[in-house]
Design a protein around this motif. Structure first.
Motif, PDB file in Angstrom:
ATOM      1  N   GLY A 131       0.956  -1.240  -0.241  1.00 51.48           N
ATOM      2  CA  GLY A 131       0.174  -0.049   0.102  1.00 51.48           C
ATOM      3  C   GLY A 131       0.703   1.414  -0.117  1.00 51.48           C
ATOM      4  O   GLY A 131       1.963   1.412   0.133  1.00 51.48           O
ATOM      5  N   ALA A 132       0.360   2.279  -0.118  1.00 56.07           N
ATOM      6  CA  ALA A 132       0.585   3.805   0.283  1.00 56.07           C
ATOM      7  C   ALA A 132       1.735   3.982   1.254  1.00 56.07           C
ATOM      8  O   ALA A 132       2.399   4.970   1.221  1.00 56.07           O
ATOM      9  N   LYS A 133       1.330   3.417   2.515  1.00 57.20           N
ATOM     10  CA  LYS A 133       1.567   4.846   4.188  1.00 57.20           C
ATOM     11  C   LYS A 133       2.949   3.762   4.322  1.00 57.20           C
ATOM     12  O   LYS A 133       3.500   4.028   4.995  1.00 57.20           O
ATOM     13  N   LYS A 134       3.293   2.053   3.620  1.00 56.86           N
ATOM     14  CA  LYS A 134       3.854   1.202   4.665  1.00 56.86           C
ATOM     15  C   LYS A 134       5.636   1.960   3.514  1.00 56.86           C
ATOM     16  O   LYS A 134       5.292   2.711   2.982  1.00 56.86           O
ATOM     17  N   PRO A 135       6.724   1.350   4.678  1.00 59.37           N
ATOM     18  CA  PRO A 135       8.373   1.925   4.429  1.00 59.37           C
ATOM     19  C   PRO A 135       8.553   0.769   3.140  1.00 59.37           C
ATOM     20  O   PRO A 135       8.370   0.405   2.535  1.00 59.37           O
ATOM     21  N   TYR A 136       9.496   1.798   2.946  1.00 54.29           N
ATOM     22  CA  TYR A 136      10.441   1.856   1.653  1.00 54.29           C
ATOM     23  C   TYR A 136      10.831  -0.623   1.889  1.00 54.29           C
ATOM     24  O   TYR A 136      10.719  -0.553   0.997  1.00 54.29           O
TER      25      TYR A 136
ATOM     26  N   ALA B 156      10.991   7.480  -7.593  1.00 52.11           N
ATOM     27  CA  ALA B 156      10.210   6.222  -8.047  1.00 52.11           C
ATOM     28  C   ALA B 156      11.441   5.230  -9.031  1.00 52.11           C
ATOM     29  O   ALA B 156      11.340   4.028  -9.403  1.00 52.11           O
ATOM     30  N   GLY B 157      12.356   6.151  -9.869  1.00 53.83           N
ATOM     31  CA  GLY B 157      13.299   5.809 -10.335  1.00 53.83           C
ATOM     32  C   GLY B 157      13.695   4.957  -9.379  1.00 53.83           C
ATOM     33  O   GLY B 157      14.766   4.016 -10.058  1.00 53.83           O
ATOM     34  N   LEU B 158      14.557   4.946  -8.221  1.00 51.97           N
ATOM     35  CA  LEU B 158      15.738   4.338  -7.544  1.00 51.97           C
ATOM     36  C   LEU B 158      14.804   3.266  -7.021  1.00 51.97           C
ATOM     37  O   LEU B 158      15.356   2.317  -6.495  1.00 51.97           O
ATOM     38  N   LEU B 159      13.654   3.058  -6.612  1.00 52.42           N
ATOM     39  CA  LEU B 159      12.747   1.678  -6.590  1.00 52.42           C
ATOM     40  C   LEU B 159      12.664   1.302  -7.644  1.00 52.42           C
ATOM     41  O   LEU B 159      12.485  -0.138  -7.024  1.00 52.42           O
ATOM     42  N   MET B 160      12.678   1.417  -8.808  1.00 50.79           N
ATOM     43  CA  MET B 160      12.305   0.092  -9.770  1.00 50.79           C
ATOM     44  C   MET B 160      13.463  -1.073  -9.762  1.00 50.79           C
ATOM     45  O   MET B 160      13.046  -1.605 -10.426  1.00 50.79           O
ATOM     46  N   PRO B 161      14.441  -0.531  -9.689  1.00 49.55           N
ATOM     47  CA  PRO B 161      15.703  -1.505  -9.822  1.00 49.55           C
ATOM     48  C   PRO B 161      15.383  -2.720  -9.474  1.00 49.55           C
ATOM     49  O   PRO B 161      16.392  -4.001  -9.193  1.00 49.55           O
ATOM     50  N   SER B 162      14.915  -2.682  -7.996  1.00 42.22           N
ATOM     51  CA  SER B 162      14.971  -3.504  -6.854  1.00 42.22           C
ATOM     52  C   SER B 162      14.748  -5.609  -7.278  1.00 42.22           C
ATOM     53  O   SER B 162      14.654  -6.449  -7.396  1.00 42.22           O
ATOM     54  N   GLN B 163      13.128  -5.247  -8.466  1.00 38.51           N
ATOM     55  CA  GLN B 163      12.423  -5.880  -9.342  1.00 38.51           C
ATOM     56  C   GLN B 163      13.977  -7.119 -10.561  1.00 38.51           C
ATOM     57  O   GLN B 163      13.866  -7.367 -10.671  1.00 38.51           O
ATOM     58  N   GLY B 164      14.681  -5.723 -11.067  1.00 42.10           N
ATOM     59  CA  GLY B 164      16.489  -5.981 -11.841  1.00 42.10           C
ATOM     60  C   GLY B 164      17.248  -6.817 -11.098  1.00 42.10           C
ATOM     61  O   GLY B 164      17.222  -7.792 -11.568  1.00 42.10           O
ATOM     62  N   VAL B 165      16.966  -6.884  -9.256  1.00 41.55           N
ATOM     63  CA  VAL B 165      18.222  -7.303  -9.129  1.00 41.55           C
ATOM     64  C   VAL B 165      17.688  -8.851  -9.005  1.00 41.55           C
ATOM     65  O   VAL B 165      18.331  -9.700  -8.629  1.00 41.55           O
ATOM     66  N   GLY B 166      16.484  -8.818  -8.697  1.00 37.66           N
ATOM     67  CA  GLY B 166      16.214  -9.857  -8.246  1.00 37.66           C
ATOM     68  C   GLY B 166      15.740 -11.389  -9.605  1.00 37.66           C
ATOM     69  O   GLY B 166      16.407 -12.521  -9.439  1.00 37.66           O
ATOM     70  N   ALA B 167      14.945 -10.456 -10.710  1.00 37.21           N
ATOM     71  CA  ALA B 167      15.394 -11.270 -11.932  1.00 37.21           C
ATOM     72  C   ALA B 167      17.094 -11.821 -12.253  1.00 37.21           C
ATOM     73  O   ALA B 167      17.252 -12.692 -12.733  1.00 37.21           O
TER      74      ALA B 167
END
Lengths: 53, 161
Positions: free
Chosen positions: A11-16, B123-134
């Motif tokens: 969801g929107a409120k949980k941590p990174y 948003a751009g920094l959050l995306m690579p985590s799935q790439g690392v998994g793959a």
């Protein structure tokens, strides 16, 4: 499915870190699903070509 | 290699297939808020000439490509491969997987920006985590598929994703 369910649960409120974990799980599944499908395609391509001579 | 490809007479096949699959022929059916043509198409729905004409032309070109490929000695895509059941199933599975995967890939950054209120950088920094998994599972899955068969690896992968 597990990765996407986790992602929806975060969801929107949980941590990174939870968001990153869900995306990481999704990525694990994508990698595990995509490559075997391509392997199957390539194997059948090779079989067809060897049959054709 | 590419020169040979063009000299062998495959260039016309490329043009026909590319024209038939041109995204502009099909995306007009989707409602879009901006743009003169897309806005008009969205207002008129599929009955609008701006929607059905390019989509119909695209479909005719794809059918023409298939018919022509079956007659040529050097087809761009060897359609005879689809006689192999394993190949056909794998291609259909890959197509469905791509629809689901790339659909979600479009939604992730939008979700980060609009729902979580992240910046474009975040948003751009959050995306690579799935790439690392793959990156981790791809070589393992490849080896497993060679050893125990692709079918036994795909299902757990789909469940995990």
């Amino acid at each position: 499915m597990i990765g996407l369910v986790l992602f929806a649960w975060v969801g929107a409120k949980k941590p990174y870190w939870q968001l990153l974990a869900a995306l990481f799980m999704f990525g694990l599944g994508v990698g595990a699903a995509m490559i075997p499908i391509m392997v199957a395609e390539l194997q059948s391509c090779g079989t067809s070509r060897s049959r054709a001579g | 290699m590419f020169d040979n490809f063009l000299l062998n007479g495959s260039a016309d096949q490329v043009v026909v297939l590319a024209a038939g699959l041109d995204g502009r022929a099909f995306r007009l059916t989707w409602a879009a808020p901006r743009g003169p043509v897309r806005g008009r198409a969205a207002a008129g729905g599929v009955a609008d000439v701006a929607v059905w004409l390019p989509a119909g032309l695209g479909a005719v070109l794809v059918v023409g490509f298939v018919l022509r490929s079956r007659r040529r000695p050097d087809p761009l895509i060897d359609l005879g491969l689809f006689r192999d059941r394993q190949f056909s199933v794998a291609v259909v599975t890959m197509a469905q997987f791509s629809v689901a995967f790339f659909g979600v890939m479009l939604l992730f950054p939008t979700y980060f920006l609009l729902v979580r209120g992240e910046s474009a950088l975040a948003a751009g920094l959050l995306m690579p985590s799935q790439g690392v998994g793959a990156l981790i599972t791809m070589p393992i899955a490849g080896k497993l598929a060679d050893r125990i068969g692709a079918g036994r690896v795909v299902l757990p992968g789909l469940v995990a994703s």
